[in-house]
Write a protein that holds these residues in place. Structure first.
Motif, PDB file in Angstrom:
ATOM      1  N   CYS A  16       5.698   9.097 -75.835  1.00 42.42           N
ATOM      2  CA  CYS A  16       7.107   8.712 -75.710  1.00 42.42           C
ATOM      3  C   CYS A  16       7.251   7.332 -75.078  1.00 42.42           C
ATOM      4  CB  CYS A  16       7.892   9.757 -74.915  1.00 42.42           C
ATOM      5  SG  CYS A  16       7.562   9.760 -73.145  1.00 42.42           S
ATOM      6  N   CYS A  34       6.200  15.095 -67.973  1.00 44.97           N
ATOM      7  CA  CYS A  34       6.498  13.704 -68.316  1.00 44.97           C
ATOM      8  C   CYS A  34       7.891  13.351 -67.812  1.00 44.97           C
ATOM      9  CB  CYS A  34       6.412  13.515 -69.830  1.00 44.97           C
ATOM     10  SG  CYS A  34       6.813  11.842 -70.363  1.00 44.97           S
ATOM     11  N   CYS A  37      10.261  12.392 -71.372  1.00 46.82           N
ATOM     12  CA  CYS A  37      10.732  13.366 -72.356  1.00 46.82           C
ATOM     13  C   CYS A  37      10.636  14.811 -71.861  1.00 46.82           C
ATOM     14  CB  CYS A  37       9.930  13.216 -73.645  1.00 46.82           C
ATOM     15  SG  CYS A  37       8.179  13.597 -73.473  1.00 46.82           S
ATOM     16  N   ASP A  38      10.242  15.033 -70.622  1.00 45.30           N
ATOM     17  CA  ASP A  38      10.130  16.364 -70.007  1.00 45.30           C
ATOM     18  C   ASP A  38       9.077  17.262 -70.657  1.00 45.30           C
ATOM     19  OD1 ASP A  38      12.080  15.750 -68.100  1.00 45.30           O
ATOM     20  OD2 ASP A  38      13.693  16.409 -69.428  1.00 45.30           O
ATOM     21  N   HIS A  39       8.124  16.676 -71.365  1.00 47.37           N
ATOM     22  CA  HIS A  39       7.020  17.436 -71.956  1.00 47.37           C
ATOM     23  C   HIS A  39       6.095  17.899 -70.830  1.00 47.37           C
ATOM     24  CE1 HIS A  39       4.248  18.540 -75.191  1.00 47.37           C
ATOM     25  NE2 HIS A  39       3.275  18.098 -74.405  1.00 47.37           N
TER      26      HIS A  39
END
Length: 62
Positions: A16, A34, A37-39
């Motif tokens: 990202c 992350c 992107c909140d992965h």
């Protein structure tokens, strides 16, 4: 060196484009989120220590 909820910079950026990760679990495995992107990624501690560049922000408890 690093603790729960610290923000770390890894050697390679996430797809990202962001290179900042928050540590959300510490144990035999390290769980990272992350900041772009909140992965969520989980990796063995040994692999994490190889890939981590530096601690960007230390978590401060109130």
């Amino acid at each position: 060196m690093y603790e729960l909820h610290d923000v770390v910079e890894m050697k390679k950026p996430h797809p990202c484009g962001v290179n900042r990760w928050e540590i959300i679990r510490v144990g035999a495995d390290i769980k990272l989120e992350c900041q772009g992107c909140d992965h969520i990624v989980m990796m063995p501690r040994r692999q994490f220590e190889k890939r981590m560049k530096k601690v960007v922000e230390k978590h401060v408890e109130d």
